[in-house]
Design a protein around this motif. Structure first.
Motif, PDB file in Angstrom:
ATOM      1  N   UNK A  60       0.816  -1.171  -0.139  1.00 12.96           N
ATOM      2  CA  UNK A  60      -0.104  -0.086  -0.108  1.00 12.96           C
ATOM      3  C   UNK A  60       0.846   1.328   0.144  1.00 12.96           C
ATOM      4  N   UNK A  61       0.556   2.186  -0.781  1.00 12.79           N
ATOM      5  CA  UNK A  61       1.319   3.581  -0.817  1.00 12.79           C
ATOM      6  C   UNK A  61       0.674   4.514  -0.126  1.00 12.79           C
ATOM      7  N   UNK A  62       1.511   5.463   0.304  1.00 13.53           N
ATOM      8  CA  UNK A  62       0.727   6.715   1.003  1.00 13.53           C
ATOM      9  C   UNK A  62       0.211   7.724  -0.109  1.00 13.53           C
ATOM     10  N   UNK A  63      -0.753   8.430   0.457  1.00 19.87           N
ATOM     11  CA  UNK A  63      -1.425   9.404  -0.359  1.00 19.87           C
ATOM     12  C   UNK A  63      -0.146  10.775  -0.564  1.00 19.87           C
ATOM     13  N   UNK A  64      -0.398  11.385  -1.418  1.00 20.72           N
ATOM     14  CA  UNK A  64       0.380  12.578  -1.625  1.00 20.72           C
ATOM     15  C   UNK A  64      -0.056  13.645  -0.820  1.00 20.72           C
ATOM     16  N   UNK A  65      -1.308  13.992  -0.333  1.00 16.61           N
ATOM     17  CA  UNK A  65      -1.688  14.898   0.773  1.00 16.61           C
ATOM     18  C   UNK A  65      -2.186  13.992   2.229  1.00 16.61           C
ATOM     19  N   UNK A  66      -2.426  15.161   3.052  1.00 13.76           N
ATOM     20  CA  UNK A  66      -2.690  14.605   4.289  1.00 13.76           C
ATOM     21  C   UNK A  66      -4.200  13.852   4.269  1.00 13.76           C
ATOM     22  N   UNK A  67      -5.093  14.294   3.385  1.00 14.29           N
ATOM     23  CA  UNK A  67      -6.526  13.586   3.353  1.00 14.29           C
ATOM     24  C   UNK A  67      -6.498  12.582   2.480  1.00 14.29           C
ATOM     25  N   UNK A  68      -5.521  12.113   1.508  1.00 13.69           N
ATOM     26  CA  UNK A  68      -5.643  11.215   0.442  1.00 13.69           C
ATOM     27  C   UNK A  68      -5.844   9.670   1.265  1.00 13.69           C
ATOM     28  N   UNK A  69      -5.948   8.781   0.120  1.00 11.35           N
ATOM     29  CA  UNK A  69      -6.206   7.587   0.617  1.00 11.35           C
ATOM     30  C   UNK A  69      -4.842   6.497   0.369  1.00 11.35           C
TER      31      UNK A  69
END
Length: 396
Positions: free
Chosen positions: A140-149
Motif C-alpha cells: 500500500x502506498x501513502x497518499x500525496x496529501x494529508x487527506x488522501x487514501x
C-alpha cells in the motif's frame, strides 16, 4: 544442537515490546503500542463479575459459550444484515490474533501462497511462516496529501496471485494506516480470489472505529461463501487484556479454524465470554458515542502533530495516525532510528512503520511514524506538549 526450532528462530523481540519497555524505563509518554490506558463500559465489567459469582468458572465448550456465539451472530445481523448460524458458523478464540493463526493453520498447507497487503499486522506473516506458507506481498502506498487514501497498484495485486494462492488477508479498517477499503477494491480482490480458488480472511477488529469519509464495508457481504471474518472485543470495548476474539463465516471455513483452535487454547475464559455477550448487545448509542469520542481524540492528536512540525495522514478508521517526519528526520536516518531518538529526546514513544513491511518495500516509509490515540486526554495532552516542546527546540 539448537534448543529452539527453526520455525521460531527468525522471531525476535517485537518493536512494540522494545518501545513500551523503553517508554517505561525513561518515563516517556507511550503513544506507540495500541492499547487503551482506560477501561471499557462499567456494565460489561459488572457482567464479568456476576458471571464469576454465577459459577461460569469451568471450561466453556471449545467453540465458545453459546451465549457469546449467539451474541456474535446477532451483532453480524444487527450491523451488517449478515445471517450467521451461531452453532456452526462462529467460533470463539483467544483474541483475533489467535483466530488469524488458527485460520492460517487450518487453511494453509506448506507451499501454499498467501497474499498480504503491506503494511500488515505483524502476526499475519508469522502465522504464514509457521504454517509453511509462502507470502506474496502487495504494498500500500501513502497518499500525496494529508487527506488522501492509501492505495495499491492493480498490476501488483494481479501479479501476487498464482496457481498456489490459498488465502488473501484483508484488514479493514486498516492498522497501521487507518485505510478503509472501498467497494471497488474489495470487488477486485474477491474476483482474483475466486479466479484462483482462494479464501479471503477479513480482519475487522477496528470495525466500530470508523470516522470517514467512507464507511466500513464488510468484505463478506460481497462474497459470503468465500470469506472468513475475524474480529474481537478488545478494540470495540477497550478490554484488550481479555483476549476474546472470534471467526465467523461459512461452516467449512469455521470448522477448519476450529480444528486448529482446539489444540491451541481449546477454550477461552468462560466468565469473560459471558460478559462480552453483554457488550455486543449494548445499545446503538454506545457504538456511535464510542466512534465520536475516538474522532475527537484523533483530531486532537492530528492538530498536535501538525503544531509539532509533523505531517499527519488523517486516518479514516482505527486508532492510529501515520505522520510524515521529514522536518525532524536526520539525513540518512531510517524510521526505527528516528523513533528511538524521538523517545529519548522528546520523551514520546511511536512505532516505526517499516516493521509492518518486508525489507523490499520498507524504504518508502522511513519518513513516517505511527502514533496511537487510544489514550486518555491527559496522556494525549502530555504527549502533544512534549512533542511541541521538542520541536520548538529542534526546529529553530
Amino acid at each position: 544442537m539448537a534448543l529452539e526450532s527453526a520455525r521460531v528462530t527468525p522471531f525476535g523481540t517485537t518493536i512494540f515490546t522494545e518501545m513500551s519497555r523503553l517508554a517505561a524505563e525513561l518515563g516517556a509518554v507511550n503513544l506507540g503500542q495500541g492499547f487503551p490506558d482506560f477501561d471499557g463500559p462499567a456494565a460489561v465489567k459488572e457482567a464479568a463479575i456476576e458471571a464469576i459469582r454465577g459459577g461460569f468458572n469451568q471450561y466453556a465448550v471449545t467453540t465458545g459459550s453459546a451465549a457469546l456465539r449467539r451474541a456474535v451472530a446477532e451483532h453480524a445481523l444487527r450491523f451488517y444484515g449478515q445471517r450467521v448460524d451461531a452453532d456452526t458458523e462462529v467460533t470463539i478464540t483467544c483474541g483475533a490474533t489467535e483466530a488469524i493463526f488458527d485460520a492460517v493453520m487450518g487453511l494453509v498447507d506448506p507451499g501454499d501462497e498467501v497474499v498480504l497487503f503491506e503494511p500488515f499486522y505483524d502476526s499475519y506473516l508469522a502465522s504464514v511462516q509457521m504454517a509453511g506458507g509462502v507470502p506474496r506481498f502487495v504494498p500500500l502506498r501513502p497518499p500525496a496529501g494529508a487527506d488522501g487514501e492509501w492505495t495499491f497498484d492493480e498490476a501488483e495485486l494481479r501479479a501476487a496471485f498464482g496457481a498456489r494462492t490459498k488465502l488473501v488477508v484483508v484488514n479493514t479498517p486498516h492498522n497501521p494506516t487507518g485505510k478503509l477499503y472501498t467497494r471497488d477494491e474489495l470487488e477486485r480482490i474477491h474476483a482474483l480470489a475466486a479466479r484462483h480458488g482462494a479464501v479471503v480472511l477479513s480482519d475487522e477488529v477496528y470495525e466500530h472505529l470508523v470516522f470517514g469519509p467512507g464507511t466500513h464495508l464488510r468484505p463478506a457481504l460481497l462474497a459470503p461463501e468465500q470469506t472468513l471474518t475475524v474480529s474481537s472485543g478488545g478494540k470495540s470495548f477497550s478490554f484488550t487484556g481479555w483476549k476474546l476474539g472470534w471467526a465467523l463465516g461459512p461452516a467449512p471455513l469455521v470448522r477448519a479454524t476450529q480444528k486448529a483452535h482446539q489444540w491451541v487454547t481449546f477454550a477461552v475464559a468462560h466468565p469473560l465470554q459471558v460478559a462480552l455477550a453483554t457488550a455486543l448487545r449494548l445499545p446503538d448509542s454506545y457504538f456511535s458515542g464510542f466512534a465520536d469520542e475516538y474522532r475527537r481524540r484523533r483530531d486532537f492528536l492530528v492538530e498536535g502533530l501538525e503544531a509539532a512540525g509533523f505531517e499527519p495522514l488523517v486516518p479514516r478508521g482505527s486508532y492510529f495516525v501515520m505522520a510524515r517526519t521529514d522536518r525532524h528526520r536526520a539525513a540518512g536516518e531510517d524510521d526505527v532510528a528516528f523513533c528511538r531518538r524521538l523517545l529519548r529526546e522528546a520523551g514520546v514513544a511511536a512505532i516505526p512503520p517499516s516493521v509492518f513491511y518486508t525489507a523490499e518495500h520498507a524504504a518508502g516509509v522511513h519518513g513516517l511514524a505511527r502514533f496511537a490515540f487510544c489514550k486518555s486526554d491527559a496522556v494525549l495532552a502530555a504527549g502533544v506538549e512534549r512533542l511541541r516542546a521538542w520541536a520548538g527546540a529542534t526546529l529553530r
